[in-house]
Design an enzyme around this catalytic site. Structure first.
Site: not given
Ligand SMILES: Nc1nc2c(ncn2[C@@H]2O[C@H](COP(=O)(O)OP(=O)(O)OP(=O)(O)O)[C@@H](O)[C@H]2O)c(=O)[nH]1
Length: 343
Positions: A205, A213, A218, A222, A248
């Site tokens: 993760d 982002n 975004h 990506d 992610e």
């Molecule tokens: N660019 C992009 N962003 C994505 C995609 N799928 C999910 N996300 C973003 O991934 C982010 C995940 O954020 P969180 O679940 O808060 O986790 P994090 O910021 O990585 O924090 P921790 O996991 O606690 O370290 C969110 O902002 C989603 O919008 C994708 O396909 N592309």
């Protein structure tokens, strides 16, 4: 003609890319009536690339005959557990066919030639198809091969769309569920049962991905996901399987003899990402949680344990690899009591 249509109909029923290679090799051998057809693909093995023969079709009567001795295919049908595979540079003809994307004759013995086999972009398994004959093919036969390969590419593209994540080209969740059941039952190729290997499931993760982002947008987010997938692919060994379920999070299925070897493999993935200089974002880290796959596991039970280990890694400060820890006996008892309360 009706035989050809039957062959093509059975090919379109296939939904598994590996099985499709075998079906293609057999169909090509029968249509061309040649001595043998083999498919060789370039696969990642850690930082190296190696040739894996994914399918080989030789008629049984011809296989034993002197004609086939005079016209052997270059490589036996090696599987990852069958010892070391030829490196990318060890097969210059295969490589040149792949890079030039041109049909390419092979040196004697017999009449042998290669055609490139490259699928939809993003799919990490380019390859070549090798035909063995004792005489040159007629122009009509060559046209038939070209049509067959066009048909194959279309079909393979459809299968890949179904099996893979559109952004990274990694395998998707649906494919994971199917492979996992086979891994749990010890039927997924890639383990070395004789050496006591078993499957391990890791969840990778990205740390603070929301910040990526929010700060860079975004599109860059990506691109980071795509680069992370490529980095992991180049760190994984032959037989390891990489998935993206969306978001992610990435899932890795790999075989290792024990927890310390599995830890070392997942740590290699983590540290490879930490060491990489990502455009704009520069430094990125991941947290990894992993668990052994048990025979009675379901995809969700093993995933849940790996998820708990990732959660622990995040709590402990991120950018680390942790194995899932089974709860101590008393805690397990409490959890069981807690679970009863749900019903
Ligand atoms: N660019 C992009 N962003 C994505 C995609 N799928 C999910 N996300 C973003 O991934 C982010 C995940 O954020 P969180 O679940 O808060 O986790 P994090 O910021 O990585 O924090 P921790 O996991 O606690 O370290 C969110 O902002 C989603 O919008 C994708 O396909 N592309």
């Amino acid at each position: 003609m009706s035989e050809l249509i039957d062959h093509l109909t059975s090919l379109t029923r296939l939904r598994d890319a590996d099985v499709l290679d075998t079906a293609l090799a057999e169909l090509a051998r029968d249509l061309m009536q040649c001595d043998g057809v083999a498919i060789h693909r370039l696969v990642h093995d850690g930082s190296q690339q190696r040739w894996l023969t994914t399918a080989m079709a030789v008629p049984p009567d011809v296989a034993a005959s002197p004609a086939s001795q005079a016209c052997p295919l270059l490589s036996p049908c090696a599987r990852p557990e069958c010892g070391s595979l030829p490196l990318r540079e060890d097969r210059p003809h295969w490589l040149s066919c792949l890079t030039s994307q041109q049909a390419c004759p092979l040196p004697r013995p017999g009449f042998r030639w290669l055609q490139p086999l490259t699928e939809a972009c993003g799919v990490p398994t380019p390859g070549v198809i090798e035909f063995a004959q004792h005489q040159a093919l007629a122009p009509g036969q060559l046209r038939m091969v070209a049509s067959l390969l066009r048909f194959y590419r279309q079909l393979r593209g459809l299968i890949d769309e179904n099996e893979r994540d559109g952004l990274t080209g990694l395998l998707n969740r649906k494919t994971f569920d199917e492979s996992f059941v086979r891994a749990a039952q010890g039927q997924l190729g890639g383990t070395r049962p004789g050496q006591g290997h078993r499957w391990w499931l890791g969840l990778v993760d990205i740390d603070h991905f929301k910040r990526v982002n929010d700060t860079h947008g975004h599109l860059i987010g990506d691109e980071v996901l795509l680069l992370t997938a490529q980095l992991m692919r180049s760190t994984c060994r032959l037989g390891d399987r990489l998935y993206r379920f969306g978001g992610e999070e990435f899932v890795v299925l790999l075989s290792a003899p024990d927890e310390s070897h599995a830890f070392a493999a997942f740590e290699r993935l983590r540290s490879g990402i930490e060491a990489h200089d990502f455009p704009q974002v520069r430094r990125l880290t991941v947290s990894v949680g992993f668990t052994a796959v048990d025979p009675d596991d379901t995809p969700s039970s093993a995933f849940e344990r790996a998820d708990q280990a990732v959660y622990a890694a995040k709590q402990a400060g991120r950018n680390r690899t942790l194995a899932h820890q089974a709860p101590a006996a008393s805690t397990a008892g409490e959890a069981a009591v807690g679970a009863v309360e749900f019903f």
